[in-house]
Design a protein around this motif. Structure first.
Motif, mmCIF file in Angstrom:
data_model
loop_
_atom_site.group_PDB
_atom_site.id
_atom_site.type_symbol
_atom_site.label_atom_id
_atom_site.label_comp_id
_atom_site.label_asym_id
_atom_site.label_seq_id
_atom_site.Cartn_x
_atom_site.Cartn_y
_atom_site.Cartn_z
ATOM 1 N N ARG A 213 0.830 -1.203 0.000
ATOM 2 C CA ARG A 213 0.000 0.000 0.000
ATOM 3 C C ARG A 213 0.864 1.253 0.000
ATOM 4 O O ARG A 213 0.541 2.248 -0.653
ATOM 5 C CB ARG A 213 -0.944 0.003 1.210
ATOM 6 C CG ARG A 213 -2.062 -1.026 1.141
ATOM 7 C CD ARG A 213 -3.196 -0.677 2.113
ATOM 8 N NE ARG A 213 -2.696 -0.542 3.472
ATOM 9 C CZ ARG A 213 -2.651 -1.524 4.376
ATOM 10 N NH1 ARG A 213 -3.081 -2.724 4.038
ATOM 11 N NH2 ARG A 213 -2.201 -1.303 5.599
ATOM 12 N N ALA A 214 1.958 1.221 0.754
ATOM 13 C CA ALA A 214 2.836 2.395 0.818
ATOM 14 C C ALA A 214 3.471 2.671 -0.539
ATOM 15 O O ALA A 214 3.559 3.833 -0.971
ATOM 16 C CB ALA A 214 3.916 2.181 1.872
ATOM 17 N N LEU A 215 3.912 1.627 -1.240
ATOM 18 C CA LEU A 215 4.542 1.820 -2.551
ATOM 19 C C LEU A 215 3.512 2.215 -3.602
ATOM 20 O O LEU A 215 3.805 3.022 -4.495
ATOM 21 C CB LEU A 215 5.294 0.559 -2.964
ATOM 22 C CG LEU A 215 6.642 0.368 -2.253
ATOM 23 C CD1 LEU A 215 7.236 -1.002 -2.564
ATOM 24 C CD2 LEU A 215 7.614 1.473 -2.641
ATOM 25 N N GLU A 216 2.308 1.662 -3.497
ATOM 26 C CA GLU A 216 1.239 2.069 -4.423
ATOM 27 C C GLU A 216 0.920 3.536 -4.237
ATOM 28 O O GLU A 216 0.787 4.292 -5.216
ATOM 29 C CB GLU A 216 -0.004 1.207 -4.188
ATOM 30 C CG GLU A 216 -1.091 1.345 -5.243
ATOM 31 C CD GLU A 216 -2.029 2.527 -5.005
ATOM 32 O OE1 GLU A 216 -2.734 2.929 -5.950
ATOM 33 O OE2 GLU A 216 -2.037 3.053 -3.863
ATOM 34 N N ALA A 217 0.813 3.981 -2.983
ATOM 35 C CA ALA A 217 0.510 5.387 -2.702
ATOM 36 C C ALA A 217 1.669 6.284 -3.121
ATOM 37 O O ALA A 217 1.454 7.387 -3.652
ATOM 38 C CB ALA A 217 0.204 5.569 -1.219
ATOM 39 N N PHE A 218 2.896 5.834 -2.890
ATOM 40 C CA PHE A 218 4.071 6.584 -3.342
ATOM 41 C C PHE A 218 4.002 6.814 -4.850
ATOM 42 O O PHE A 218 4.173 7.950 -5.335
ATOM 43 C CB PHE A 218 5.342 5.809 -2.982
ATOM 44 C CG PHE A 218 6.509 6.074 -3.895
ATOM 45 C CD1 PHE A 218 7.233 7.262 -3.804
ATOM 46 C CD2 PHE A 218 6.883 5.137 -4.846
ATOM 47 C CE1 PHE A 218 8.309 7.511 -4.659
ATOM 48 C CE2 PHE A 218 7.957 5.369 -5.695
ATOM 49 C CZ PHE A 218 8.667 6.554 -5.599
ATOM 50 N N GLY A 219 3.751 5.757 -5.604
ATOM 51 C CA GLY A 219 3.688 5.888 -7.051
ATOM 52 C C GLY A 219 2.556 6.789 -7.507
ATOM 53 O O GLY A 219 2.721 7.611 -8.420
ATOM 54 N N ARG A 220 1.411 6.662 -6.855
ATOM 55 C CA ARG A 220 0.258 7.480 -7.236
ATOM 56 C C ARG A 220 0.529 8.960 -6.977
ATOM 57 O O ARG A 220 0.267 9.810 -7.833
ATOM 58 C CB ARG A 220 -0.981 7.024 -6.467
ATOM 59 C CG ARG A 220 -2.285 7.664 -6.923
ATOM 60 C CD ARG A 220 -3.463 7.046 -6.196
ATOM 61 N NE ARG A 220 -3.575 5.623 -6.480
ATOM 62 C CZ ARG A 220 -4.207 5.120 -7.535
ATOM 63 N NH1 ARG A 220 -4.782 5.945 -8.409
ATOM 64 N NH2 ARG A 220 -4.271 3.812 -7.720
#
Length: 339
Positions: A213-220
């Motif tokens: 979730r943290a990496l998905e949010a970072f990318g977004r």
């Protein structure tokens, strides 16, 4: 002095300029990136000679491979030690390249990064079909990887990107477009692939869901910041070709803010140039002056910095390794870039 140069000091946009670049990250992933490039070249081959010609034209057109680098970097950040990230990074680049080929046809663009677009050289039909070929190759890579979760993440992203493209065509030239609609479009068109590219690094490493979730949010968040900055650069960058969004009548945040802040005369200008696409040679310069007068470029850059700061916070979950430090620098570069 360009418009961006004149407004950057207001927001500390050059505070990181000396270190905000891809050098550190590129050094960390350079060997993997060489493998990704080899994979891209091998998988875009076809017995139909026109396919690798057109694919190669855009794949080698000078892009930084930012999206596949996010997959490589995220995998490195979480300690992945396998090889699946190589093919999946190539898959991400194929999805991105396919959207560029389709975008240029839809936008009737003739130039990209200073060279002729594929549709300008080979025509719309060939460009669309080669874009379809690359998208199909991407799905072949996903299937070969064997993970239904990876397949879902990347296929969902591809579908959302297409929705964003359609949504953008609907609001084109519509000066009454709300900010919420604009942000939905850039999340769909740009940020979703950044998010997927970063998330799959954690997926293939079988990391906990909170890291995914943290990496998905970072990318977004990085993707939104990147696109906001792109929308500013189209009106301010010191480059040979600029103003494509203006000439195409695209509704971006600088335009939305300028139209909302304008008086009757200024709104009439925007309706003529963006709404009706009746433009003369001096109109781009006047559009830039209106944006500078109302501070719409600086306001857009401020929003970009807010998303960039959120991306920094997303990475704070992870240990301050060389990968995290380099990824933080890339965040700043994506907002600080002046070209």
């Amino acid at each position: 002095m360009s418009v961006i140069t004149s407004i950057a000091p207001q927001f500390g946009l050059y505070n990181h300029c000396c270190r905000s670049n891809f050098d550190a990250l590129h050094t960390l992933v350079k060997d993997d990136l060489l493998d990704v490039n080899s994979t891209i070249i091998s998988k875009m081959q076809s017995s139909i000679e026109l396919i690798p010609q057109i694919a190669g034209h855009i794949v080698t057109s000078g892009g930084k491979r930012l999206r596949p680098m996010l997959t490589l970097a995220s995998a490195g950040l979480v300690g992945y030690e396998g090889t699946r990230h190589i093919d999946l990074a190539a898959c991400v680049e194929f999805i991105h390249t396919a959207t560029l080929l389709h975008d240029d046809v839809v936008d009737q663009s003739n130039l990209r990064r200073g060279q002729g677009t594929a549709n300008a050289v080979w025509g719309n039909q060939a460009s669309v079909l080669v874009g379809d070929f690359l998208l199909s190759r991407a799905f072949q890579i996903m299937v070969a990887d064997g993970s239904l979760k990876v397949l879902k993440i990347l296929s969902d992203a591809s579908a959302v990107i297409a929705e964003g493209e359609v949504h953008q065509t609907i609001i084109k030239n519509d000066l009454e477009t709300a900010e919420t609609a604009y942000f939905q479009i850039i999340e769909n068109k740009t940020a979703v692939l950044f998010a997927a590219a970063a998330q799959i690094g954690a997926v293939i490493a079988e990391r906990p869901e909170r890291e995914e979730r943290a990496l998905e949010a970072f990318g977004r968040n990085l993707g939104v910041a990147f696109q906001l900055t792109d929308d500013v650069l189209d009106y301010s960058a010191e480059q040979l070709i600029r103003g494509d969004d203006f000439r195409d009548g695209k509704i971006t945040l600088p335009v939305i803010l300028a139209y909302a802040a304008g008086n009757d005369e200024e709104r009439a200008f925007w309706r003529r140039t963006i709404g009706d696409l009746k433009q003369n040679e001096e109109d781009l310069t006047h559009a830039q002056s209106l944006m500078l007068h109302h501070g719409t470029l600086s306001k857009t850059l401020k929003r970009a910095r807010e998303y960039a700061n959120a991306a920094h916070r997303n990475l704070s979950l992870f240990a301050p390794t060389a990968h995290r430090i380099a990824m933080n620098e890339v965040i700043d570069f994506c907002v600080d870039r002046v070209y």
